[in-house]
Design a protein around this motif. Structure first.
Motif, PDB file in Angstrom:
ATOM      1  N   MET A   1       0.844  -1.188   0.000  1.00 18.63           N
ATOM      2  CA  MET A   1       0.000   0.000   0.000  1.00 18.63           C
ATOM      3  C   MET A   1       0.882   1.242   0.000  1.00 18.63           C
ATOM      4  O   MET A   1       1.916   1.268   0.656  1.00 18.63           O
ATOM      5  N   ILE A   2       0.453   2.218  -0.729  1.00 20.07           N
ATOM      6  CA  ILE A   2       1.154   3.500  -0.779  1.00 20.07           C
ATOM      7  C   ILE A   2       0.298   4.519  -0.038  1.00 20.07           C
ATOM      8  O   ILE A   2      -0.891   4.672  -0.342  1.00 20.07           O
ATOM      9  N   VAL A   3       0.889   5.209   0.913  1.00 19.38           N
ATOM     10  CA  VAL A   3       0.202   6.280   1.634  1.00 19.38           C
ATOM     11  C   VAL A   3       1.122   7.492   1.644  1.00 19.38           C
ATOM     12  O   VAL A   3       2.279   7.393   2.063  1.00 19.38           O
ATOM     13  N   ARG A   4       0.606   8.603   1.158  1.00 20.53           N
ATOM     14  CA  ARG A   4       1.364   9.859   1.161  1.00 20.53           C
ATOM     15  C   ARG A   4       0.445  10.978   1.604  1.00 20.53           C
ATOM     16  O   ARG A   4      -0.758  10.926   1.385  1.00 20.53           O
ATOM     17  N   HIS A   5       1.037  12.013   2.176  1.00 26.06           N
ATOM     18  CA  HIS A   5       0.288  13.180   2.604  1.00 26.06           C
ATOM     19  C   HIS A   5       0.765  14.385   1.808  1.00 26.06           C
ATOM     20  O   HIS A   5       1.974  14.598   1.642  1.00 26.06           O
ATOM     21  N   LEU A   6      -0.178  15.156   1.298  1.00 25.91           N
ATOM     22  CA  LEU A   6       0.136  16.287   0.428  1.00 25.91           C
ATOM     23  C   LEU A   6       1.139  17.235   1.063  1.00 25.91           C
ATOM     24  O   LEU A   6       2.140  17.593   0.442  1.00 25.91           O
ATOM     25  N   LYS A   7       0.904  17.659   2.289  1.00 24.66           N
ATOM     26  CA  LYS A   7       1.801  18.629   2.929  1.00 24.66           C
ATOM     27  C   LYS A   7       3.219  18.086   3.055  1.00 24.66           C
ATOM     28  O   LYS A   7       4.189  18.821   2.862  1.00 24.66           O
ATOM     29  N   GLU A   8       3.350  16.815   3.340  1.00 26.82           N
ATOM     30  CA  GLU A   8       4.686  16.210   3.424  1.00 26.82           C
ATOM     31  C   GLU A   8       5.339  16.148   2.047  1.00 26.82           C
ATOM     32  O   GLU A   8       6.525  16.438   1.897  1.00 26.82           O
ATOM     33  N   ALA A   9       4.582  15.775   1.038  1.00 24.59           N
ATOM     34  CA  ALA A   9       5.125  15.675  -0.323  1.00 24.59           C
ATOM     35  C   ALA A   9       5.542  17.047  -0.858  1.00 24.59           C
ATOM     36  O   ALA A   9       6.500  17.149  -1.626  1.00 24.59           O
ATOM     37  N   GLN A  10       4.834  18.108  -0.436  1.00 21.92           N
ATOM     38  CA  GLN A  10       5.176  19.455  -0.885  1.00 21.92           C
ATOM     39  C   GLN A  10       6.556  19.890  -0.400  1.00 21.92           C
ATOM     40  O   GLN A  10       7.156  20.786  -0.984  1.00 21.92           O
ATOM     41  N   ALA A  11       7.074  19.260   0.629  1.00 26.42           N
ATOM     42  CA  ALA A  11       8.382  19.600   1.175  1.00 26.42           C
ATOM     43  C   ALA A  11       9.496  18.739   0.578  1.00 26.42           C
ATOM     44  O   ALA A  11      10.621  18.768   1.075  1.00 26.42           O
ATOM     45  N   THR A  12       9.180  18.007  -0.499  1.00 24.08           N
ATOM     46  CA  THR A  12      10.168  17.129  -1.137  1.00 24.08           C
ATOM     47  C   THR A  12      10.320  17.528  -2.609  1.00 24.08           C
ATOM     48  O   THR A  12       9.681  18.461  -3.086  1.00 24.08           O
TER      49      THR A  12
END
Length: 129
Positions: A1-12
């Motif tokens: 399963m893939i789980v990502r959070h937008l706010k975290e991804a925005q910092a990458t």
């Protein structure tokens, strides 16, 4: 399963900013995720208008927030975009996207992008093998 959070991804490095200053996009799912499509949350800056022509990809877009329009260049029809609107570039439609206010869009690309793409001179993303 893939789980990502937008706010975290925005910092990458999944957050890509258009070098021409029209948009920014956080790519939540990419080719390497193996889903067969990519999924992006894209912001089109207020007052921006630019031409795109995805000759290598199909795209579907859902408007989450904002107001704008899309003009298809083969027939010059203008479609209004507002929250709840979905449009699909099912024929690789050449178009001009205009953001009257800041637009927040959920975008799906097939085939999936690799993550660092920006529009080339023709308004397309290059197809990477």
């Amino acid at each position: 399963m893939i789980v990502r959070h937008l706010k975290e991804a925005q910092a990458t490095d999944r957050r890509v900013v258009d070098p021409k200053g029209n948009w920014e996009s956080t790519r939540l799912l990419l080719k390497d995720d193996g889903m067969g499509f990519s999924f992006h949350m894209t912001t089109i800056y207020a007052g921006k208008s630019f031409r795109m022509h995805y000759v290598n990809h199909l795209e579907s877009v859902y408007c989450v927030r904002g107001k704008g329009n899309i003009k298809t260049l083969d027939d010059n029809v203008v479609y209004e975009i507002a929250p709840g609107t979905v449009y699909a570039l099912d024929k690789h439609d050449e178009h001009i996207l205009t953001a009257e206010t800041e637009l927040e869009l959920a975008c799906v690309f097939n085939p999936p992008v690799t993550g660092r793409e920006v529009h080339n001179a023709d308004g397309a993303y290059e197809l990477e093998e």
